[in-house]
Design an enzyme around this catalytic site. Structure first.
Site, PDB file in Angstrom:
ATOM      1  N   ASP A 143      64.092 129.397 -49.132  1.00 45.45           N
ATOM      2  CA  ASP A 143      64.767 130.637 -48.407  1.00 45.45           C
ATOM      3  C   ASP A 143      64.223 131.993 -49.345  1.00 45.45           C
ATOM      4  O   ASP A 143      64.687 131.992 -50.385  1.00 45.45           O
ATOM      5  CB  ASP A 143      66.383 130.425 -48.457  1.00 45.45           C
ATOM      6  CG  ASP A 143      67.043 131.614 -48.227  1.00 45.45           C
ATOM      7  OD1 ASP A 143      66.293 132.678 -47.540  1.00 45.45           O
ATOM      8  OD2 ASP A 143      68.237 131.619 -48.436  1.00 45.45           O
ATOM      9  N   LYS A 201      61.251 142.230 -50.111  1.00 44.35           N
ATOM     10  CA  LYS A 201      61.068 141.535 -48.664  1.00 44.35           C
ATOM     11  C   LYS A 201      61.307 142.586 -47.762  1.00 44.35           C
ATOM     12  O   LYS A 201      60.527 142.371 -46.841  1.00 44.35           O
ATOM     13  CB  LYS A 201      62.374 140.624 -48.458  1.00 44.35           C
ATOM     14  CG  LYS A 201      62.247 139.860 -47.230  1.00 44.35           C
ATOM     15  CD  LYS A 201      63.525 138.824 -47.204  1.00 44.35           C
ATOM     16  CE  LYS A 201      63.478 137.955 -45.987  1.00 44.35           C
ATOM     17  NZ  LYS A 201      64.305 136.967 -45.879  1.00 44.35           N
ATOM     18  N   GLU A 229      65.440 132.187 -40.063  1.00 38.40           N
ATOM     19  CA  GLU A 229      66.710 131.801 -40.691  1.00 38.40           C
ATOM     20  C   GLU A 229      67.730 131.094 -40.112  1.00 38.40           C
ATOM     21  O   GLU A 229      68.408 130.175 -40.548  1.00 38.40           O
ATOM     22  CB  GLU A 229      66.984 132.997 -41.493  1.00 38.40           C
ATOM     23  CG  GLU A 229      65.860 133.313 -42.907  1.00 38.40           C
ATOM     24  CD  GLU A 229      65.722 134.604 -43.242  1.00 38.40           C
ATOM     25  OE1 GLU A 229      66.894 135.478 -42.977  1.00 38.40           O
ATOM     26  OE2 GLU A 229      65.102 135.062 -44.030  1.00 38.40           O
ATOM     27  N   ASP A 277      74.810 136.342 -40.493  1.00 39.41           N
ATOM     28  CA  ASP A 277      74.101 136.244 -41.873  1.00 39.41           C
ATOM     29  C   ASP A 277      74.351 137.959 -42.493  1.00 39.41           C
ATOM     30  O   ASP A 277      73.573 138.602 -42.235  1.00 39.41           O
ATOM     31  CB  ASP A 277      72.770 135.974 -41.591  1.00 39.41           C
ATOM     32  CG  ASP A 277      71.675 135.964 -42.908  1.00 39.41           C
ATOM     33  OD1 ASP A 277      72.789 136.386 -43.977  1.00 39.41           O
ATOM     34  OD2 ASP A 277      70.772 135.286 -42.904  1.00 39.41           O
TER      35      ASP A 277
HETATM   36  P1  ADP Z   1      70.323 137.681 -49.524  1.00 39.36           P
HETATM   37  O1  ADP Z   1      69.908 136.751 -48.140  1.00 39.36           O
HETATM   38  O2  ADP Z   1      69.895 139.216 -48.905  1.00 39.36           O
HETATM   39  O3  ADP Z   1      69.146 137.376 -50.254  1.00 39.36           O
HETATM   40  P2  ADP Z   1      72.620 136.278 -50.227  1.00 39.36           P
HETATM   41  O4  ADP Z   1      72.810 135.658 -49.238  1.00 39.36           O
HETATM   42  O5  ADP Z   1      72.139 135.576 -51.517  1.00 39.36           O
HETATM   43  O6  ADP Z   1      71.459 137.512 -49.917  1.00 39.36           O
HETATM   44  O7  ADP Z   1      73.787 137.282 -50.480  1.00 39.36           O
HETATM   45  C1  ADP Z   1      74.093 137.812 -51.553  1.00 39.36           C
HETATM   46  C2  ADP Z   1      74.958 138.999 -51.592  1.00 39.36           C
HETATM   47  O8  ADP Z   1      76.241 138.102 -51.552  1.00 39.36           O
HETATM   48  C3  ADP Z   1      75.330 139.787 -52.611  1.00 39.36           C
HETATM   49  O9  ADP Z   1      76.026 140.984 -52.287  1.00 39.36           O
HETATM   50  C4  ADP Z   1      76.283 139.076 -53.471  1.00 39.36           C
HETATM   51  O10 ADP Z   1      77.179 140.164 -54.299  1.00 39.36           O
HETATM   52  C5  ADP Z   1      77.249 138.249 -52.614  1.00 39.36           C
HETATM   53  N1  ADP Z   1      78.233 137.355 -53.160  1.00 39.36           N
HETATM   54  C6  ADP Z   1      77.612 136.386 -53.778  1.00 39.36           C
HETATM   55  N2  ADP Z   1      78.809 135.757 -54.027  1.00 39.36           N
HETATM   56  C7  ADP Z   1      79.884 136.075 -53.557  1.00 39.36           C
HETATM   57  C8  ADP Z   1      81.368 135.972 -53.783  1.00 39.36           C
HETATM   58  N3  ADP Z   1      81.691 135.001 -54.328  1.00 39.36           N
HETATM   59  N4  ADP Z   1      81.980 136.532 -53.186  1.00 39.36           N
HETATM   60  C9  ADP Z   1      81.713 138.141 -52.513  1.00 39.36           C
HETATM   61  N5  ADP Z   1      80.362 138.221 -52.463  1.00 39.36           N
HETATM   62  C10 ADP Z   1      79.692 137.264 -53.048  1.00 39.36           C
HETATM   63 MG    MG Z   2      69.788 135.377 -46.777  1.00 38.33          MG
END
Ligand code: ADP
Ligand code: MG
Length: 626
Positions: A25, A87, A186, A208
Site C-alpha cells: 500500500d 503521491k 485500493e 477511505d
Molecule cells: P494515507 O492513506 O493517506 O497514507 P492513512 O490511512 O495511513 O493515510 O491515515 C493516516 C491518518 O490517520 C493520519 O491523519 C493519522 O493521524 C490518522 N490516524 C492514525 N491513527 C489514528 C488514530 N488512532 N486516531 C485518529 N486518527 C488516526
Molecule cells: Mg490509504
C-alpha cells in the site's frame, strides 16, 4: 537408462515451493507491506517492530537519505529536502504540481515533457524517484523478514488514478527493482481483505479517510468481478485537516498570537495529531505545548474535538451522497461498508458513517493495514501459490478512452468503468479521396468534444492505399492491460499496414481535474450533444462543398453552361453561410437543398465518366472484363 529431469533456468525444480510475493500500500501519508504467511495475511514490521512506514523521504547533504518516521520528524526543520505526500505529485506535469501551492511547497524544475523535478541538496529528484526510495525500504524489509528474494508485488493505487499516475507508480516500482504483478485499486484490495469477493454478489461501499485524502468508492461484485460503479471524494480532505482544526484551537486556547511561522505551525499540527490520535481511545487528553519561551498545558475533551471536526466529517458524507447518486444505487442497497484509512479510527467518523449507510461498517481489520492485506492476498494468488484459487479480480478504467474523429469529436472506444483487461476494436474510414495517411489522436475523458478531453497520445498510420473517401477500412484496437495501461494500434485492413503506440504520457491529470471533468460531463451533457450535432452537420456540409468544388473544377467547363454554374455557385455560397452559423437544423436543410440542386450535375458526370471509360473500347472488350 532413465532420463534425468532438468528444470529450465529460472524455473524451480520443485513446483510447489512457496513464492515470496507481497502486497504494497503506497499511501499518501503512510505505506505498508504485507504478505501471506502460512495461509494468513500479515503486515511486515521493521526492526523496531513498527508496521507503518510514513511516506516521507529526506535527502541529506552527505548523500544519505532517511525514509519514514525519522524523515517525518525532520519535516519542520528541513522542509525543502524532506518530501511528504509525494503521491500527490505522481504522474503530474510541472504546471499541475505548481498549482498545488502549499500542499507541495517545494522548488520545482521542469524537466523534459514538462515532468517536474524537486530541487534538493543532493540534486533534482522526480516524484517517481522519491516513491522508488519509499518502495526500496519496503522491499528490503520484506526480503529481510521473509529471508529470500521477492517474486513480485501487487501495488495498490486509488481507483481514480489515470493512465499517467498508474504508469508513474509502475515506473517507481521498476526503479526500486520490484516486479509488479499487478496494480490493484485500493478499494478493491480492501474488499478482498474482508473476503467480500468470496461472498457472492452485492454492492460494497469503501470509505477511505486517510491523512490528506478522502475517497469513497461504490463497487459492485458480480460473478467475481469488482466493477467500480462510481468513485468520489475530496483530494484535499483528511486527517491532516483534523490536525489543522485542532492546532488552531490549541493555539487560541494557549493564547499564541497571530505570528505563527512555518516551524511553529508544523510543531502545533504535529502536537495536534498526537492529541487527536490519543482522543480515539481516551475521553480527554492534556496537550503540553513547549516551544521557544512558551510553555503551557491545554486540556481537550473528545466532545470538544468532535465539535471541531464535525463539519469536515459532514463534508465526507456529502461526497458519499453525491457518489451514491452517480452510481445509481440507494444507500439502502449497499450491503457492506468497508472502513479504510487511519482517520476512520476517529469515533465520530465511525458513528456518522454507520448512521449514513444505516449499517455497521467493517472495522475488524486495522483500517491502515486493510489495503496492504488485501493486496497481499491477491499477490499470493498471482504468484501461483494458490493454484486452485479461482479468484478472478478485475478492475476498471476510470475515464473513457477514445479517438478524435472529424470535426474535433471524441469517439469513445472503451467506456469508463469497463473492466480490465479489455480489448476493443472499432473501424474508421478516410475522409478524403486518395488519403494515404491517418492521424490517430488518443483522448481520455467523458465529454463529446476533443477540446474538453485530455490528449493522451498521437501517432500516424501511413501507407494507406489511395482510395475514394470512405472506402478504406482502418481498424483501431485499444488494449488495456490488467494494470490499466493502454496500447493502441491501427491497421489498414486491405493491405495489413499497421502502426501502434504504447500510450505512456509523461504526466497526468490531477484527481481534482478528473472530478471536474466528470462533473462537467454530467452538467453539460445536453449542451455537448447539441454541439456534437452541429459539428456533424458542419462536417457533412464541408464534405459536400469540397466534392462539388472539385467536380466543377474537373468537369465544369465541359458539362455546365454559365447559368448552371452561377446557380450552383450561389447555392454553395448559401450553404457555406449556414455552415458557418450555429444552427444544425438549418445546415441539414441546406445540405438537402444543395444536393438536390446539384443532382443533375452529378448524373451528367456519371454519364460522362461512363462514356469516357467506353471510349476506344469495343463492347466485347468490356464484356470480357466482367
Ligand atoms: P494515507 O492513506 O493517506 O497514507 P492513512 O490511512 O495511513 O493515510 O491515515 C493516516 C491518518 O490517520 C493520519 O491523519 C493519522 O493521524 C490518522 N490516524 C492514525 N491513527 C489514528 C488514530 N488512532 N486516531 C485518529 N486518527 C488516526
Ligand atoms: Mg490509504
Amino acid at each position: 537408462m532413465a532420463l534425468l529431469q532438468i528444470a529450465e533456468p529460472g524455473q524451480s525444480a520443485a513446483p510447489h515451493q512457496h513464492k515470496l510475493a507481497v502486497g504494497i500500500d503506497l499511501g499518501t501519508t503512510n505505506s505498508l507491506v504485507a504478505t501471506v504467511k502460512s495461509g494468513e495475511a500479515v503486515t511486515l514490521p521493521d526492526e523496531q517492530g513498527g508496521h507503518i512506514l510514513p511516506s516521507v523521504v529526506r535527502y541529506l547533504s552527505c548523500g544519505r537519505k532517511e525514509v519514514g518516521a525519522k524523515a517525518r520528524e525532520a519535516a519542520s526543520e528541513d522542509p525543502f529536502n524532506t518530501i511528504v505526500s509525494v503521491k500527490r505529485l505522481m504522474g503530474r506535469g510541472v504546471e499541475d504540481v505548481r498549482s498545488l501551492g502549499s500542499e507541495a511547497p517545494y522548488h520545482f524544475i521542469a524537466g523534459e515533457n514538462g515532468m517536474p523535478f524537486i530541487e534538493t541538496v543532493v540534486g533534482n529528484k522526480s516524484p517517481v524517484q522519491v516513491s522508488a526510495d519509499i518502495l526500496s525500504v519496503l522491499l528490503n524489509r520484506a526480503e529481510d523478514s521473509l529471508g529470500g528474494e521477492l517474486t513480485g508485488a501487487v501495488i495498490t493505487v486509488p481507483a481514480y488514478f489515470d493512465e499517467a499516475q498508474r504508469q508513474a507508480t509502475k515506473d517507481a516500482a521498476t526503479l526500486a527493482n520490484i516486479k509488479v504483478l499487478r496494480l490493484l485499486n485500493e478499494p478493491t484490495a480492501a474488499a478482498v481483505a474482508y473476503g467480500l469477493d468470496q461472498g457472492g454478489e452485492g454492492v460494497i461501499a469503501v470509505y477511505d479517510l486517510g491523512g490528506g485524502t478522502f475517497d469513497i468508492s461504490i463497487l459492485r461484485l458480480n460473478k467475481g468481478v469488482f466493477e467500480v460503479l462510481a468513485t468520489g471524494g475530496d483530494s484535499a480532505l483528511g486527517g491532516d485537516d483534523f490536525d489543522l482544526a485542532l492546532a488552531h484551537w490549541l493555539a487560541d486556547q494557549a493564547g499564541i498570537g497571530a505570528d505563527i511561522d512555518t516551524a511553529l505551525a508544523r510543531y502545533l499540527t504535529e502536537k495536534a495529531r498526537d492529541v487527536k490520535e490519543a482522543l480515539t481511545d481516551s475521553d480527554a487528553v492534556v496537550a503540553d505545548l513547549n516551544f521557544a519561551r512558551h510553555s503551557s498545558s491545554v486540556a481537550v475533551t473528545r466532545e470538544q474535538f468532535d465539535a471541531l471536526v464535525e463539519k469536515l466529517v459532514s463534508r465526507t458524507l456529502r461526497a458519499c451522497k453525491r457518489t451514491l447518486k452517480d452510481s445509481g444505487v440507494d444507500a439502502g442497497e449497499v450491503q457492506d461498508v468497508v472502513m479504510v484509512g487511519g482517520s476512520t479510527r476517529v469515533p465520530l467518523v465511525r458513528a456518522k458513517v454507520s448512521e449514513f449507510f444505516g449499517r455497521e461498517p467493517h472495522i475488524d481489520i486495522d483500517p491502515d493495514r486493510v489495503v496492504a492485506i488485501g493486496a497481499s492476498i491477491q499477490a499470493d494468488v498471482l504468484a501461483g501459490n494458490k493454484p486452485d484459487s479461482d479468484m478472478l479480480l478485475l478492475d476498471v478504467i476510470p475515464l473513457s478512452l477514445g479517438l478524435e474523429t472529424m470535426g474535433g469529436l471524441a469517439e469513445k472506444v472503451i467506456h469508463r468503468n469497463t473492466s480490465i483487461p479489455v480489448g476493443r476494436a472499432q473501424e474508421f474510414t478516410t475522409y478524403q479521396d486518395g488519403q494515404t495517411a491517418m492521424a490517430i489522436h488518443v483522448v481520455q475523458g467523458e465529454r463529446e468534444m476533443v477540446e474538453d478531453c485530455r490528449s493522451l497520445a498521437r501517432f500516424v498510420l501511413r501507407g494507406i492505399p489511395p482510395m475514394a473517401a470512405g472506402a478504406a477500412k482502418i481498424r483501431v484496437t485499444f488494449q488495456v492491460d490488467a494494470d490499466g495501461l493502454l496500447n493502441v494500434s491501427a491497421k489498414e485492413l486491405s493491405t495489413g499496414t499497421e502502426s501502434s503506440i504504447q500510450v505512456k504520457p509523461s504526466y497526468g491529470l490531477s484527481d481534482g481535474q478528473i472530478a471536474t471533468m466528470l462533473q462537467e460531463s454530467y452538467s453539460t451533457a445536453q449542451e455537448d450533444l447539441d454541439k456534437r450535432r452541429l459539428r456533424e452537420q458542419q462536417v457533412e456540409a464541408d464534405r459536400l462543398l469540397v466534392a462539388l468544388e472539385q467536380a466543377i473544377e474537373a468537369d465544369g467547363d465541359a458539362l455546365l453552361n454559365d447559368e448552371e454554374r452561377a446557380m450552383l455557385q450561389s447555392e454553395m455560397a448559401q450553404l457555406l453561410k449556414l455552415r458557418n452559423g450555429a444552427d444544425a437544423d438549418a445546415i441539414e436543410k441546406g445540405i438537402v437543398v444543395l444536393s438536390n440542386e446539384s443532382d443533375f450535375f452529378a448524373s451528367r458526370r456519371m454519364d460522362h465518366g461512363i462514356q469516357k471509360a467506353l471510349q476506344g473500347h469495343t463492347i466485347d472488350e468490356i464484356e470480357e472484363k466482367k
